[in-house]
Enzyme design. Structure first.
Site, PDB file in Angstrom:
ATOM      1  N   TYR A   1       0.807  -1.221   0.000  1.00  0.00           N
ATOM      2  CA  TYR A   1       0.000   0.000   0.000  1.00  0.00           C
ATOM      3  C   TYR A   1       0.842   1.274   0.000  1.00  0.00           C
ATOM      4  CZ  TYR A   1       0.458   1.168   4.989  1.00  0.00           C
ATOM      5  OH  TYR A   1       0.926   1.565   6.211  1.00  0.00           O
TER       6      TYR A   1
ATOM      7  N   HIS B   1     -30.128   8.495   1.890  1.00  0.00           N
ATOM      8  CA  HIS B   1     -30.147   8.572   0.428  1.00  0.00           C
ATOM      9  C   HIS B   1     -29.974  10.026   0.002  1.00  0.00           C
ATOM     10  CE1 HIS B   1     -31.245   7.782  -3.703  1.00  0.00           C
ATOM     11  NE2 HIS B   1     -32.050   8.839  -3.641  1.00  0.00           N
TER      12      HIS B   1
HETATM   13  C1  FAD Z   1       4.418   6.327   4.414  1.00  0.00           C
HETATM   14  C2  FAD Z   1       3.564   5.649   5.444  1.00  0.00           C
HETATM   15  C3  FAD Z   1       2.197   5.768   5.377  1.00  0.00           C
HETATM   16  C4  FAD Z   1       1.400   5.159   6.322  1.00  0.00           C
HETATM   17  N1  FAD Z   1       0.048   5.298   6.223  1.00  0.00           N
HETATM   18  C5  FAD Z   1      -0.753   4.704   7.134  1.00  0.00           C
HETATM   19  C6  FAD Z   1      -2.155   4.877   7.070  1.00  0.00           C
HETATM   20  O1  FAD Z   1      -2.683   5.571   6.200  1.00  0.00           O
HETATM   21  N2  FAD Z   1      -2.915   4.290   8.010  1.00  0.00           N
HETATM   22  C7  FAD Z   1      -2.369   3.507   9.005  1.00  0.00           C
HETATM   23  O2  FAD Z   1      -3.109   2.981   9.843  1.00  0.00           O
HETATM   24  N3  FAD Z   1      -1.039   3.330   9.097  1.00  0.00           N
HETATM   25  C8  FAD Z   1      -0.219   3.912   8.189  1.00  0.00           C
HETATM   26  N4  FAD Z   1       1.136   3.773   8.296  1.00  0.00           N
HETATM   27  C9  FAD Z   1       1.675   2.933   9.399  1.00  0.00           C
HETATM   28  C10 FAD Z   1       1.682   3.702  10.710  1.00  0.00           C
HETATM   29  O3  FAD Z   1       2.449   4.871  10.550  1.00  0.00           O
HETATM   30  C11 FAD Z   1       2.243   2.834  11.814  1.00  0.00           C
HETATM   31  O4  FAD Z   1       1.513   1.636  11.894  1.00  0.00           O
HETATM   32  C12 FAD Z   1       2.138   3.537  13.161  1.00  0.00           C
HETATM   33  O5  FAD Z   1       2.831   4.758  13.135  1.00  0.00           O
HETATM   34  C13 FAD Z   1       2.699   2.654  14.278  1.00  0.00           C
HETATM   35  O6  FAD Z   1       2.587   3.339  15.484  1.00  0.00           O
HETATM   36  P1  FAD Z   1       3.532   3.043  16.718  1.00  0.00           P
HETATM   37  O7  FAD Z   1       3.021   3.903  17.818  1.00  0.00           O
HETATM   38  O8  FAD Z   1       3.637   1.592  16.944  1.00  0.00           O
HETATM   39  O9  FAD Z   1       5.000   3.510  16.282  1.00  0.00           O
HETATM   40  P2  FAD Z   1       5.590   4.771  15.525  1.00  0.00           P
HETATM   41  O10 FAD Z   1       4.537   5.623  14.952  1.00  0.00           O
HETATM   42  O11 FAD Z   1       6.623   4.230  14.610  1.00  0.00           O
HETATM   43  O12 FAD Z   1       6.275   5.623  16.675  1.00  0.00           O
HETATM   44  C14 FAD Z   1       7.374   5.162  17.395  1.00  0.00           C
HETATM   45  C15 FAD Z   1       8.105   6.346  17.986  1.00  0.00           C
HETATM   46  O13 FAD Z   1       9.060   5.859  18.908  1.00  0.00           O
HETATM   47  C16 FAD Z   1      10.205   6.675  18.864  1.00  0.00           C
HETATM   48  N5  FAD Z   1      11.332   5.910  19.414  1.00  0.00           N
HETATM   49  C17 FAD Z   1      11.856   4.761  18.941  1.00  0.00           C
HETATM   50  N6  FAD Z   1      12.837   4.316  19.754  1.00  0.00           N
HETATM   51  C18 FAD Z   1      12.928   5.215  20.753  1.00  0.00           C
HETATM   52  C19 FAD Z   1      13.753   5.312  21.901  1.00  0.00           C
HETATM   53  N7  FAD Z   1      14.652   4.365  22.218  1.00  0.00           N
HETATM   54  N8  FAD Z   1      13.594   6.383  22.694  1.00  0.00           N
HETATM   55  C20 FAD Z   1      12.683   7.338  22.432  1.00  0.00           C
HETATM   56  N9  FAD Z   1      11.874   7.294  21.369  1.00  0.00           N
HETATM   57  C21 FAD Z   1      11.982   6.241  20.544  1.00  0.00           C
HETATM   58  C22 FAD Z   1      10.355   6.989  17.393  1.00  0.00           C
HETATM   59  O14 FAD Z   1      11.119   8.162  17.207  1.00  0.00           O
HETATM   60  C23 FAD Z   1       8.895   7.161  16.975  1.00  0.00           C
HETATM   61  O15 FAD Z   1       8.516   8.507  17.030  1.00  0.00           O
HETATM   62  C24 FAD Z   1       1.983   4.404   7.372  1.00  0.00           C
HETATM   63  C25 FAD Z   1       3.373   4.286   7.464  1.00  0.00           C
HETATM   64  C26 FAD Z   1       4.165   4.916   6.518  1.00  0.00           C
HETATM   65  C27 FAD Z   1       5.656   4.794   6.633  1.00  0.00           C
END
Ligand code: FAD
Length: 476
Positions: free
Chosen positions: A193, A455
């Protein structure tokens, strides 16, 4: 050590969340709402994680803006709206995207303040089951003591061996969100996607786009029938596909790049010229620098943190959610897990229904699905009925001149319970919420069919598909 946070002065935290993506920030807010003293450590300068900074939000901003350009160029005239001299202003489009990102990340900062969550800027390391050491972005370290640790560090771009990403000409999705020029020819490696969404953006902005996919189909895991039709639509829009193919290497050829494209199972390699190559072959869980080995937290063979049904790791007091654990890498899945784990930590019965998590591809038209595909039902030997309704027979779709696609509902042959819903069409992403709700409540197709739908709306096609499950669609 730097000065203490309010949580530390009060004798440590109830919860320290590592990572402020949709999993981490939502967990922090819910925990604070439930009275837990909460801190969130984030190494980026802004909150919101991948989703708000370099994922869902900026990609949807560019999809929205580029679709408006496409509409202005090719769509509006059919509605009797003529615009002369439509032009792309790429810097302005990028500035709009950046503004949307800033509005969203600032919004999370506001919510942290409102909920009295300590935002600690730095790289966190698990220094024990009850302590997190933070290498502060501003210099120095801080030791946070806490009753519970929640790892929500998300995921990172999956690298492709032999292809080095420089984020200028060989880019990941992150580079694909901020190119300063429209590439003449963009090769997208990976027909998932993210590749199709970003490929759609740049095609609308003027690139010739070639998608190279290792498998013999795009969007693996999604309903086959939907994907086949969608594939033809993308081809009609001008995207080129090389299925069952792989990119073996990318060479710098001066002003352009030469990608070596070979059949997936071996054979003659073809050289394809491109200005930019986008590597989008998936994402991998991110746990770098967390010190999990020392802390003794177990991971599986894909690098994902192993958790039980309560999001607990094998180390008491350490929990994990979101992209860093198993399951679909989706923002709303991470959010749901964030709410659930906070409620569990507060002594409530948090829970996520993994059978009803929707999945959306924000191309044009969109694809949205929830529940099982036909292939999955066949494989598990579950007898099912199919109800389908095309948007060509929906009044509002005709009004909107958006009649591509259909709604397909899969219901249990014996009980009529909805097992899966797949929508290919404009605004499918909004429409799937109804199907997810129906599945959450254990609805039968009959329940959707008996629900009054306004609708004229596209949602009537969902109802008609539910009627079609028992062969009683009205407008077909
Ligand atoms: C281009 C793109 C488009 C997407 N579009 C969609 C969409 O339309 N819909 C959808 O549902 N999902 C989408 N996704 C997926 C979605 O972004 C992820 O599933 C989601 O962000 C996961 O959330 P999370 O909280 O697990 O981690 P993340 O959002 O990855 O956040 C993790 C955070 O932890 C921080 N971090 C990591 N290690 C450390 C550390 N040791 N100390 C401090 N901070 C740390 C990072 O800096 C980051 O900010 C997309 C992803 C991409 C790349």
């Amino acid at each position: 050590m730097n000065e203490q946070t309010a949580g530390e002065r009060a004798g440590g935290y109830d919860l320290v969340v590592i990572g402020s993506g949709p999993g981490g920030y939502v967990a922090a807010i819910r925990a604070a709402q439930l009275g837990l003293k909460t801190a969130c450590v984030e190494k980026r300068e802004t909150l919101g994680g991948t989703c708000l900074n370099i994922g869902c939000i900026p990609s949807k901003a560019l999809l929205q803006s580029s679709e408006l350009l496409e509409e202005a160029r090719h769509g509006l005239a059919r509605h009797g709206v003529r615009i002369a001299g439509v032009e792309l202003d790429l810097p302005a489009m990028m500035a709009q995207k950046d503004k949307v990102v800033a509005d969203n990340t600032n919004g999370v900062a506001f919510l942290f303040k409102k909920n009295k969550i300590d935002w600690i800027k730095g790289q966190a390391r698990v220094a024990g089951a009850d302590r997190v050491e933070v290498a502060l972005n501003g210099g120095g370290t801080r030791l946070l003591t806490t009753r519970n640790i929640l790892i929500a560090t998300g995921s990172d771009v999956m690298p492709l061996p032999g292809i080095a990403i420089d984020e200028k000409r060989v880019i990941s999705s992150t580079g694909g969100l901020s190119l300063s020029e429209v590439p003449k020819h963009l090769i997208v490696i990976g027909g998932g996607y993210i590749g199709l969404e970003l490929g759609s953006v740049w095609r609308r902005l003027g690139s010739e786009v070639t998608v190279v996919e290792f498998l013999d189909r795009i969007l693996p895991g999604m309903d086959n029938e939907v994907c086949r039709q969608f594939y033809r639509m993308l081809e009609k829009q001008g995207m080129t596909f090389k299925l069952s193919s792989k990119v073996a290497g990318v060479a710098n050829a001066g002003k352009t790049l030469q990608a070596s494209v070979a059949p997936a199972n071996g054979g003659t390699t073809q050289s394809v010229e491109a200005d930019v190559v986008l590597v989008s072959v998936g994402r991998v869980p991110y746990t770098d620098g967390l010190g999990l080995d020392v802390a003794g937290v177990n991971k599986d063979n894909k690098g994902r943190i192993i958790v039980d049904a309560y999001f607990a790791t094998n180390v008491p007091g350490i929990y994990a959610i979101g992209d860093v654990i198993a399951g679909p890498m989706l923002a709303h899945k991470a959010e749901d897990e964030g709410v659930a784990v906070a409620e569990i930590l507060a002594g409530q019965a948090g829970h996520v229904n993994y059978d009803a998590i929707p999945n959306v591809v924000y191309t044009s038209p969109e694809i949205a699905s929830v529940g099982k595909t036909e292939e999955e039902l066949k494989e598990s030997g579950i007898a099912y009925k199919v109800g389908k309704f095309p948007f060509t027979a929906n009044g509002r779709a005709k009004v909107n001149l958006q009649t591509e696609g259909f709604v397909k509902i899969l219901a249990d042959a014996a009980t009529d319970r909805v097992l899966g819903v797949h929508i290919l069409g404009a605004d499918a992403g909004n429409m799937i919420a109804e199907a997810a709700l129906a599945m959450e409540f254990g609805a039968a197709a009959e329940d959707i069919a008996r629900t009054s739908h306004p609708h004229p709306t596209l949602t009537e096609a969902v109802r008609e598909a539910a009627l079609a499950v028992d062969k009683r669609a009205l407008n077909m």
